[in-house]
Design an enzyme around this catalytic site. Structure first.
Site, PDB file in Angstrom:
ATOM      1  N   TRP A 325       3.291  -7.509  -6.376  1.00  0.00           N
ATOM      2  CA  TRP A 325       1.898  -7.920  -6.219  1.00  0.00           C
ATOM      3  C   TRP A 325       1.618  -9.207  -7.001  1.00  0.00           C
ATOM      4  CZ3 TRP A 325       3.682  -3.054  -5.978  1.00  0.00           C
ATOM      5  CH2 TRP A 325       3.176  -2.190  -5.002  1.00  0.00           C
ATOM      6  N   HIS A 420      -6.260   1.074   0.830  1.00  0.00           N
ATOM      7  CA  HIS A 420      -4.922   1.522   0.442  1.00  0.00           C
ATOM      8  C   HIS A 420      -4.345   2.332   1.592  1.00  0.00           C
ATOM      9  CE1 HIS A 420      -1.466   2.835  -1.658  1.00  0.00           C
ATOM     10  NE2 HIS A 420      -1.873   4.073  -1.848  1.00  0.00           N
ATOM     11  N   ASP A 443       2.636   9.453  -0.053  1.00  0.00           N
ATOM     12  CA  ASP A 443       2.402   8.059  -0.412  1.00  0.00           C
ATOM     13  C   ASP A 443       3.620   7.549  -1.178  1.00  0.00           C
ATOM     14  OD1 ASP A 443       1.437   5.597  -1.159  1.00  0.00           O
ATOM     15  OD2 ASP A 443      -0.417   6.331  -2.045  1.00  0.00           O
ATOM     16  N   TYR A 604      -6.274  -7.615  -3.022  1.00  0.00           N
ATOM     17  CA  TYR A 604      -6.748  -6.429  -2.297  1.00  0.00           C
ATOM     18  C   TYR A 604      -6.665  -5.173  -3.156  1.00  0.00           C
ATOM     19  CZ  TYR A 604      -2.354  -3.967  -1.254  1.00  0.00           C
ATOM     20  OH  TYR A 604      -1.201  -3.235  -1.342  1.00  0.00           O
TER      21      TYR A 604
END
Length: 770
Positions: A325, A420, A443, A604
């Site tokens: 990220w 997400h 996830d 984001y």
């Protein structure tokens, strides 16, 4: 190359990485250390007692736990029975001349004909046929033949890795069922049914003729290898799904839609799951091998899902994808540049299970979706808008503002992601009460550890909705993503802070997925939570508190009697625009609102970057009336600071002058990127060439450098990548290619243009092949 992920516990860096994921440092090691080399062992033993027939070799010490589908130990061609002396045979000995697995016919019957694989691919608890050709007619009363199915390097009947199906004179019990369907000349047609809970993976086949002296087997032949997958068509299978429309969408559909943007400005991108593409099935099995998942566990969908959640990220086990990220993707592919999973999985397999760079949540979710569907587990990608990353699990997302009303980056540890993505899988949960079977959350984006590894789930969607958080796995973390309260604090220059406002409805605003047999989205928020403030919602929170979630013990805050809301239209990146601040006075008294509006660039993940706007406004509010204030936002102010995905966060901190009561709200604005166009020349027909044209024009006054253009489409074209050194302001590029459709029906072409200055430029084109 492997990646040493430098961890920073409980610290979120300012470049947008989730906690514990801040930077990547390449670490070069000898290639021999990357992964043990696959080996194939063939053990020849001329004489063994029958009770030592497995595993055709001496065992020393502990019994090994088989963790690889690739490694194999095979039985000898001839296995003699101990203590047997030769004597005249009652009948002439039988020899096997050939074995035909009837792949084409079986695959059609097992709903696996779409896999680009020449082998038989069977589903659990469904019979497949095979034809054995002998040197003479077979007699079921006199001949004794066993068909053996092996997987891994330590075949064991008790562990489900060595299956024997008897045909002929002697019968024996086996979890796999076998029967003779018919005989014709020297050929015998045999039906074999793998049991409903058997291990999934690639099996090897041997046919053994049993005589008084021993077993004479066929030699190792890769052409008789076959795969066994989960079976959503069969009620006995853990992943059974009753409706065919659901199976077609959540198992058989090769192209999906992943939603992003913000809850009141939903955007999307097509994703090539490509679960049937050549090599993808073997790559998915290799993922399990690389993760050393015991074969013994591979019959459980629950276990496969949980292991897959850990193995899709590289955080602690050299899994498939490296999360990043940071905004710097120079040593890999930017997460925004991928268009599908096959390229990722095949790269991982081809390069010796070295993690692929780079991914963010939708890439993780898309790749895991391919992995699950490929193995036969119904799965779909979910988007949760305003998803809390609550590090303490206390259902409180703390936003700290400074004295001027700007987000204090140094003291704000929690965050709310604009969106997400995670996955849902459909399966029965034998370990839970029956009502908690069905859709389960899983996830693989590495956020927090679960049982020592970065993974999450599977956890029951119904249990989350009811606040029943005591069942495995990770229900409390998922519950917090959906139900955290946003607590606004104001801090002073001395470090003191106070709670000024609590928003109980901001998190988990909207949860959506692709609708079955449609290009639209389906709102599934009600699957996860009851309406805010309803009696059912109150009962859910009470249940969650009984299961260990801290109570909402905020001290009573004074009611302002005034609501504020930010509104914005859909805005193109590079445009000037206006924000509207709606202020609704719900009291019978006039009052004055002083408000500070701050604007900053944001990832984001909710992590803020540069603040580009700070403006004070004041408004006189009439009783029972709504007042609107306009805030001008200039492109020249925000364009120099944009980060990937082009999100702007506006925070309003207001104060009622007459009472001193504070209130706050925030709004994310996602800027729409320029268009990428796809068109085809000609009528799409099977076997005929078709020209595809992808074009783009740079509408900005700056040069786009090191531009990457991707094009792919399952059943149409494998991933093609074209690079451009630069696209000047006002300049255009046009990429053309020729495709040859291989099968009729609806197909999707997916294109993506990506560079450091411009992300999320995607488009897709549906075509009907005749």
């Amino acid at each position: 190359m492997v990646w040493n992920m430098l961890l920073s516990s409980r610290i979120r860096n300012e470049n947008g990485a989730p906690h514990g994921h801040i930077c990547l440092e390449p670490l070069r090691r000898p290639s021999t250390l990357l992964r043990p080399q696959t080996s194939r062992h063939l053990v020849y033993i001329m004489s063994l007692p029958s009770y030592l027939a497995w595993p055709w070799g001496p065992q020393r010490g502990r019994i090994p736990i088989d963790k690889s589908n690739s490694d194999e130990t095979n039985p000898p061609d001839f296995e003699a029975f101990e203590g047997v002396t030769p004597r005249a045979p009652a009948t002439s000995p039988l020899s096997v001349l050939g074995v035909d697995m009837r792949a084409i016919d079986n695959n059609k019957a097992h709903n696996t004909s779409k896999y680009k694989n020449t082998s038989l691919i069977a589903r659990r608890n469904k019979e497949f046929i095979m034809i054995i050709r002998f040197d003479r007619p077979f007699s079921s009363q006199q001949d004794n033949v066993q068909v053996e199915f092996l997987i891994g390097s330590s075949p064991d009947e008790n562990k489900g890795t060595y299956m024997i199906v008897s045909i002929g004179r002697e019968k024996r019990d086996s979890r796999w069922k076998g029967r003779i369907i018919g005989t014709q000349g020297n050929e015998v047609t045999v039906g074999v049914t793998p049991d409903a809970g058997c291990i999934i993976g690639r099996f090897r086949t041997f046919v053994a003729v049993v005589t008084d002296l021993g077993k004479q087997r066929t030699q190792r032949n890769p052409d008789t290898d076959f795969y066994v997958l989960f079976n959503p068509w069969d009620p006995a299978d853990q992943v059974y799904m009753s409706r065919d429309t659901d199976r077609q969408e959540y198992l058989m559909n090769e192209v999906g839609i992943i939603y992003n943007g913000e809850f009141n400005n939903i955007t999307s991108r097509s994703w090539n799951y490509g679960q049937f593409e050549k090599g993808v099935l073997d790559a998915c099995l290799l993922v399990l091998d690389a993760g050393k998942v015991p074969l013994l566990y591979r019959g459980s969908a629950t276990e496969i899902v949980r292991q897959g959640s850990a193995l899709m990220n590289s955080q602690d086990d050299d899994g498939v994808l490296v999360g990043n990220w940071s905004g710097d993707y120079s040593i890999g592919t930017a997460p925004t540049a991928w268009t599908g999973s096959p390229e990722i999985l095949l790269k991982y397999a081809k390069e010796g299970c070295v993690p692929v760079c780079f991914a963010q949540c939708w890439v993780f979710a898309g790749t895991l979706n391919t992995f699950l569907r490929c193995l036969g587990i119904p799965a779909r990608v979910i988007t949760n808008y305003c998803s809390a990353h609550d590090n303490t699990g206390n259902l409180k997302t703390d936003i700290v503002l400074d004295e001027e009303g700007r987000v204090n980056k140094g003291r704000t540890r929690d965050s709310v992601w604009n969106y997400h993505c995670w996955n849902e899988v459909y399966m029965r949960r034998p370990d839970l009460p029956e009502k908690y079977s069905g859709w389960q959350v899983v996830d693989c984006t590495p956020q927090e550890t679960s049982d020592g590894l970065y993974r999450c789930g599977p956890t029951s969607v119904s249990a989350i909705r009811d606040g029943e958080l005591s069942y495995p796995f990770d229900a409390r973390f998922v519950f917090a993503e959906l139900n955290s309260d946003v607590i606004y604090h104001q801090s002073d220059k001395y470090g003191n802070s106070k709670v000024i406002y609590v928003d109980t409805a901001y998190v988990g605003k909207l949860i959506i997925t692709k609708m079955a047999n449609s290009s639209n989205y389906e709102d599934i928020t009600s699957n996860y939570k009851y309406p805010e403030g309803s009696e059912k919602d109150r009962q859910t929170m009470q249940m969650a508190e009984r299961r260990g979630v801290p109570t909402r013990d905020y001290f009573p805050l004074s009611e302002a009697g005034v609501d504020i809301e930010l509104q914005a239209d859909t805005i193109k990146m590079g445009d000037n625009f206006k924000l509207t601040l709606n202020i609704k006075n719900q009291t019978s008294q006039s009052c004055t609102l002083s408000a500070t509006i701050s604007g900053c660039v944001v990832y984001y993940t909710g992590v803020t970057s540069t603040t580009f706007k700070l403006e004070n406004k004041s408004a006189k509010l009439d009783p029972w009336n709504t007042t609107r204030l306009l805030i001008d936002v200039q492109a020249v102010d925000y364009m120099p600071y944009l980060v990937e995905q082009s999100n702007l966060l506006f925070v309003v901190y207001g104060r009622i002058e007459e009472t001193g009561v504070a209130l706050s709200t925030m709004r994310v604005v996602t800027l729409r990127p320029p268009e990428l166009t796809i068109k085809v020349n000609g009528t799409p027909r099977v076997g005929r060439d078709l020209m595809v044209i992808v074009s783009f024009r740079n509408p900005y006054n700056f040069i786009l450098k090191n531009v990457q253009l991707r094009l792919e489409g399952p059943g149409l074209i494998m991933t093609k990548v074209k690079t451009y050194e630069q696209i000047v302001p006002g300049g255009s590029v046009q990429y053309t290619d020729t495709i040859t459709p291989q099968s009729p029906g609806k197909k999707v072409l997916i294109a993506c243009l990506d560079c450091a200055a411009l992300r999320q430029v995607t488009n897709q084109l549906e075509i009907i092949v005749q």
